[in-house]
Design an enzyme around this catalytic site. Structure first.
Site, PDB file in Angstrom:
ATOM      1  N   ARG A 142      -8.462  -0.638  -5.341  1.00 16.09           N
ATOM      2  CA  ARG A 142      -7.420  -1.304  -4.567  1.00 16.09           C
ATOM      3  C   ARG A 142      -7.447  -2.806  -4.810  1.00 16.09           C
ATOM      4  O   ARG A 142      -8.373  -3.499  -4.399  1.00 16.09           O
ATOM      5  CB  ARG A 142      -7.686  -0.944  -3.103  1.00 16.09           C
ATOM      6  CG  ARG A 142      -6.900  -1.570  -2.080  1.00 16.09           C
ATOM      7  CD  ARG A 142      -5.635  -0.933  -1.632  1.00 16.09           C
ATOM      8  NE  ARG A 142      -4.851  -2.048  -1.044  1.00 16.09           N
ATOM      9  CZ  ARG A 142      -3.711  -2.485  -1.527  1.00 16.09           C
ATOM     10  NH1 ARG A 142      -3.173  -1.898  -2.538  1.00 16.09           N
ATOM     11  NH2 ARG A 142      -3.102  -3.500  -0.973  1.00 16.09           N
TER      12      ARG A 142
ATOM     13  N   THR B 114      -0.361   2.157  -8.076  1.00 14.82           N
ATOM     14  CA  THR B 114      -0.996   3.360  -8.589  1.00 14.82           C
ATOM     15  C   THR B 114      -0.062   4.051  -9.570  1.00 14.82           C
ATOM     16  O   THR B 114      -0.507   4.557 -10.601  1.00 14.82           O
ATOM     17  CB  THR B 114      -1.386   4.300  -7.443  1.00 14.82           C
ATOM     18  OG1 THR B 114      -2.053   3.539  -6.446  1.00 14.82           O
ATOM     19  CG2 THR B 114      -2.272   5.406  -7.931  1.00 14.82           C
TER      20      THR B 114
ATOM     21  N   GLU C 128       0.807  -1.227   0.000  1.00 16.05           N
ATOM     22  CA  GLU C 128       0.000   0.000   0.000  1.00 16.05           C
ATOM     23  C   GLU C 128       0.835   1.271   0.000  1.00 16.05           C
ATOM     24  O   GLU C 128       0.400   2.312   0.496  1.00 16.05           O
ATOM     25  CB  GLU C 128      -0.959   0.006   1.201  1.00 16.05           C
ATOM     26  CG  GLU C 128      -2.151  -0.880   0.958  1.00 16.05           C
ATOM     27  CD  GLU C 128      -3.208  -0.708   2.020  1.00 16.05           C
ATOM     28  OE1 GLU C 128      -3.844   0.358   2.032  1.00 16.05           O
ATOM     29  OE2 GLU C 128      -3.366  -1.632   2.832  1.00 16.05           O
TER      30      GLU C 128
ATOM     31  N   ASP D  29       6.403  -4.151 -11.599  1.00 17.52           N
ATOM     32  CA  ASP D  29       5.750  -3.949 -10.302  1.00 17.52           C
ATOM     33  C   ASP D  29       5.622  -5.300  -9.614  1.00 17.52           C
ATOM     34  O   ASP D  29       5.071  -6.248 -10.184  1.00 17.52           O
ATOM     35  CB  ASP D  29       4.361  -3.325 -10.523  1.00 17.52           C
ATOM     36  CG  ASP D  29       3.618  -3.086  -9.219  1.00 17.52           C
ATOM     37  OD1 ASP D  29       2.403  -2.859  -9.266  1.00 17.52           O
ATOM     38  OD2 ASP D  29       4.260  -3.131  -8.141  1.00 17.52           O
TER      39      ASP D  29
ATOM     40  N   GLN E 232       3.645  -7.015  -0.111  1.00 20.29           N
ATOM     41  CA  GLN E 232       3.539  -7.618   1.216  1.00 20.29           C
ATOM     42  C   GLN E 232       4.730  -8.518   1.508  1.00 20.29           C
ATOM     43  O   GLN E 232       5.443  -8.953   0.632  1.00 20.29           O
ATOM     44  CB  GLN E 232       2.241  -8.433   1.307  1.00 20.29           C
ATOM     45  CG  GLN E 232       1.072  -7.604   1.794  1.00 20.29           C
ATOM     46  CD  GLN E 232       0.588  -6.620   0.756  1.00 20.29           C
ATOM     47  OE1 GLN E 232       0.735  -6.870  -0.419  1.00 20.29           O
ATOM     48  NE2 GLN E 232       0.034  -5.517   1.196  1.00 20.29           N
TER      49      GLN E 232
END
Lengths: 455, 395
Positions: free
Chosen positions: B202, B65, B60, B230, B234
């Protein structure tokens, strides 16, 4: 003497031509032609009154840098300067009044150039020559003023363009402004006015491209900046940009960045937080390491020295490895004094911090280099090298003192002890006592043999 | 004897004729092999001109994005079909968000029995339970107007609002408010998500995704070619696959500076900023990135700006020596500079002296702002191109 009026040039019998000042100057007889406009003349051909009123002396002063081609007949043979009050002797030679009178007052009654004896010390003002000199300088003066106005006008135009332009147009305008500033700044530091400077510094920000940023900084370092502009430039976002340019730019850009930061550091409201940036220090060390560009090394060392004078930043400098790098720089025997002195001073400043001292102690070459530079030829070097050795030996006596002595410290200290500077004498004596602690007198004096110092 | 001789002559003849086909096959194979070699060489050469960029960062932090932004800026963007496909994702996000808020309110109410600010009004309790139930399933129903209205009612409940303002202790996504404010639009029967909706959506990235693009645009060939990777953020076995990215031109490390008071999704005892710090340290030490430039994106500045007014930086252990200077704009800038210096310090502490030559730049970003990302990327592009020229000795 009756005044005669100035006419347009008229012929004498015999073919000679009486020349009046303006024509002589304009027509190039005395080399008075040249670019730009001629003398502004009124309807009747006489010089414009205002031009005459400008003090000749003042004009000569202002034109000083440009007047390399002053006609030789205008120059006083005594002082080799242009004459503002030419007087003629009976021999027909002309001199500056003040100079020839001084010559007479020293008791000489001869003509300095012809060496003839004078039977009469009368001096006659040479009005014709005065008119010519006045006209020649007035013309040059007015040309210069016009050029300077032109330049300021052009600079203002470019600033206006910059307010609207983007991309390549903007970069081109900046490049032109840069050229103008470079060619005129030594004479006229306010080529760009305050509003222009404000606009230029507003172009610097977090999103400024490299091309724009490097040109703006190149322009700003050539101008005098007022306090407000300087405080504005100390904003963190702008400083970050300068540091980035210092990291990535060409050697000229890097040098300009160091100059700009120096200018900011001279400001009263400067706080050391502005330069407490690891990126800045790393960039400067990189600059100093680059042997291919000695002027970059010089610029980097100067700025590091100024930064090192602020105690709060010293531990940061040590943490990025300034000590080993500077020692390495000093170990090159070919460097001139102008590099060695600042480097030693920086190390001296850093040695006042515990981290700095410990870095010096851990750096194997540091002591040997300091001893070698102890008598390098300048008092400044000696002062700093001595100070460093004193600090290091005091801290880590066991490790360092013997190293220093082995390197020939003893003899040098003996020499210093018999030198002239009282402070250095005392320091040298203290250090000598300190170093000799571990040795017996005979052993120590053998280690101080003079032959060791001759390298 | 003659028959044997003739036999051998005949067999000799057949030997000869058998050689020829073999030669032909060989020749053909050789040609093919040469062709393959040539193509490999060509592609390797082309590959070398492609700058590879790797997006790294904690979960996050905004990596995906950025990925979406690059697609919107430098590729053809999202087409109608793809936009429509995001509708279900957005609906899912809405359900997840409201469930987190409702469950969170219950949890906070339990932890603080004396106060009643987290207790949902009785009328809304039923709605809450129903939505929580929906949110826990794998499949979400389509967001109808009725459900949307119920969600809005629950969202407006003071207890839920109070829970939202304390969202740092829970896993409330940053775009919760955006979702709640646009519910009416989302619940239209003919809803097609906008680009902005897609940017806010998301989805947890699994595996690796890549896109290839050229900043100057498809029309002009003179632009550099970039390939952006990308990877999921996590915690997982990073160390096993990270070396596959050896020699990338640049690592773009995303750190969301607004999460100094938030906890990890994977481990609710760990502060997110500390996790990011550790991750950055780990990445810096990897030898596979010895020669790569590092671009640090300090992201989510817009949320940071607002949060800094209410929550001091010292709540995060790493920033415990922070001294506030005042309030308003000045405080925001001061706090930002402090965080930036901390990251700078971290970088230099973890870079070996011989690595100090690699480029390191910090950018302040808000990845949801397309204009800002475009400007930022232009700078990144300029830096990488200059680096190339310097290395080639042309500057």
């Amino acid at each position: 003497m009756p005044q005669y009026e100035q006419h347009a040039s008229w012929r004498l019998e015999g073919g000679g031509q009486i020349i009046d000042p303006e024509t002589a100057v304009k027509g190039g007889i005395l080399g008075g032609g040249g670019g730009g406009g001629g003398l502004p003349t009124g309807k009747d051909g006489s010089l414009v009154v205002a031009a005459e009123k400008i003090d000749l002396r003042k004009m000569i002063e202002e034109l000083d840098s440009e007047a390399e081609d002053v006609p030789s007949v205008f120059i006083c043979p005594i002082s080799l300067e242009p004459m503002v009050d030419p007087v003629t002797l009976i021999t027909g030679q002309t001199y500056e009044r003040a100079n020839i009178l001084k010559w007479f007052s020293m008791g000489h009654l001869t003509c300095p150039t012809t060496m003839q004896e004078l039977w009469d010390d009368a001096v006659t003002p040479n009005r014709t020559l005065y008119q010519l000199i006045s006209a020649w300088f007035s013309q040059r003066y007015l040309q210069m003023k016009k050029r300077s106005e032109d330049v300021q006008g052009r600079a203002a135009e470019l600033i206006q363009t910059l307010k609207k332009a983007k991309g390549q147009v903007r970069v081109q305008a900046l490049k032109e402004l840069h050229n103008i500033v470079i060619s005129h700044a030594p004479v006229n530091k306010s080529v760009v006015d305050i509003a222009g400077v404000t606009h230029l510094s507003s172009l610097l920000g977090p999103f400024t491209s490299h091309a724009v940023g490097s040109e703006v900084i190149a322009i700003l370092v050539n101008l005098t900046l007022d306090s407000d502009t300087k405080s504005n430039l100390m904003q963190p976002a702008k400083i970050s940009l300068v540091v980035d340019l210092l990291n990535e730019g060409t050697i000229d850009t890097k040098i300009n960045c160091t100059k700009l930061i120096e200018m900011l550091m001279a400001e009263r409201c400067f706080r050391s937080e502005v330069v407490s940036s690891l990126s800045l220090l790393v960039a400067l060390l990189r600059l100093v390491k680059d042997k291919r560009h000695p002027n970059g090394v010089a610029a980097g060392l100067t700025l590091l020295k100024d930064i090192g004078s602020h105690a709060q930043v010293r531990s940061l400098m040590v943490s990025v490895g300034a000590v080993p790098q500077l020692v390495e720089l000093l170990s090159n025997p070919k460097w001139e004094l102008k590099f060695i002195e600042p480097a030693l001073q920086i190390l001296d400043d850093l040695s006042t911090t515990p981290e700095g001292l410990s870095a010096l102690k851990d750096c194997p070459q540091a002591i040997r280099t300091a001893v070698r530079l102890l008598m390098n030829g300048s008092d400044v070097c000696t002062h700093h090298a001595l100070s460093i050795l004193w600090a290091v030996c005091k801290l880590a006596f066991d490790e360092c003192a013997s190293l220093a002595v082995e390197a020939g410290l003893g003899a040098k200290l003996l020499l210093l002890r018999s030198g002239c500077n009282p402070e250095m004498k005392q320091r040298a004596a203290e250090l000598l006592k300190l170093c000799s602690r571990n040795y017996s007198p005979t052993v120590f004096s053998s280690k101080c043999k003079l032959t060791r110092t001759i390298q | 004897m003659r028959s044997m001789l003739s036999l051998s002559i005949v067999s000799m003849g057949s030997f000869c004729s058998r050689q020829q086909p073999l030669n032909e096959v060989d020749a053909e194979e050789n040609i093919q092999a040469a062709e393959i070699d040539r193509r490999i060489a060509q592609e390797t050469k082309a590959e070398q001109h492609i700058h590879k960029l790797l997006l790294l960062g904690a979960g996050e932090s905004g990596k995906s994005t950025i990925f979406k932004q690059i697609r919107l800026l430098f590729q053809t963007g999202f087409d109608e079909v793809e936009l429509k496909s995001y509708a279900s994702v957005i609906h899912a996000n809405v359900y997840q968000t409201i469930k987190i808020l409702y469950d969170g309110a219950k949890e906070l109410a339990q932890n603080d029995p004396s106060s009643s600010k987290y207790v949902v009004c009785t009328e809304n309790k039923d709605i809450g339970e129903k939505l929580s139930e929906i949110g826990s399933k794998m499949d979400y129903p389509y967001l109808t107007k009725e459900i949307a209205k119920e969600i809005t009612t629950l969202w407006n409940d003071p207890a839920i609002q109070e829970t939202y303002s304390h969202g740092n202790k829970l896993q409330v996504p940053d775009c919760a408010q955006y979702f709640m404010e646009n519910l009416e639009r989302f619940s239209e029967a003919t809803y097609v998500p906008t680009k902005e909706d897609v940017l806010h959506a998301r989805v947890r990235t699994t595996g690796v995704v890549e896109i290839q693009f050229s900043p100057v645009g498809e029309s002009r060939k003179s632009g550099e070619v970039y390939r952006l990777y990308d990877v999921g953020g996590q915690r997982n076995e990073r160390r096993k696959w990270i070396h596959l990215f050896e020699g990338v031109t640049s690592v773009i490390f995303c750190a969301a500076i607004s999460e100094y008071d938030q906890l990890l999704f994977e481990d609710e005892t760990k502060n997110r900023m500390m996790e990011t710090k550790e991750l950055f340290e780990w990445v810096l030490k990897q030898s596979c990135f010895e020669k790569s430039s590092f671009m640090l994106f300090l992201n989510k500045f817009d949320i940071f700006e607002k949060k800094i007014q209410k929550v001091p930086l010292n709540v995060c252990e790493w920033f415990k020596d922070y001294q506030p200077v005042g309030s308003g704009r000045q405080e925001v800038e001061h706090a930002y500079e402090f965080v930036k210096k901390k990251y700078e310090e971290l970088y230099f502490q973890n870079s070996k002296p011989d690595r100090v030559d690699r480029a390191f730049k910090i950018y302040r970003t808000t990845v949801l702002d397309q204009k800002l990302i475009k400007k930022t990327f232009k700078l990144v592009d300029e830096t990488l191109r200059r680096r190339n020229l310097i290395e080639a000795g042309l500057l």
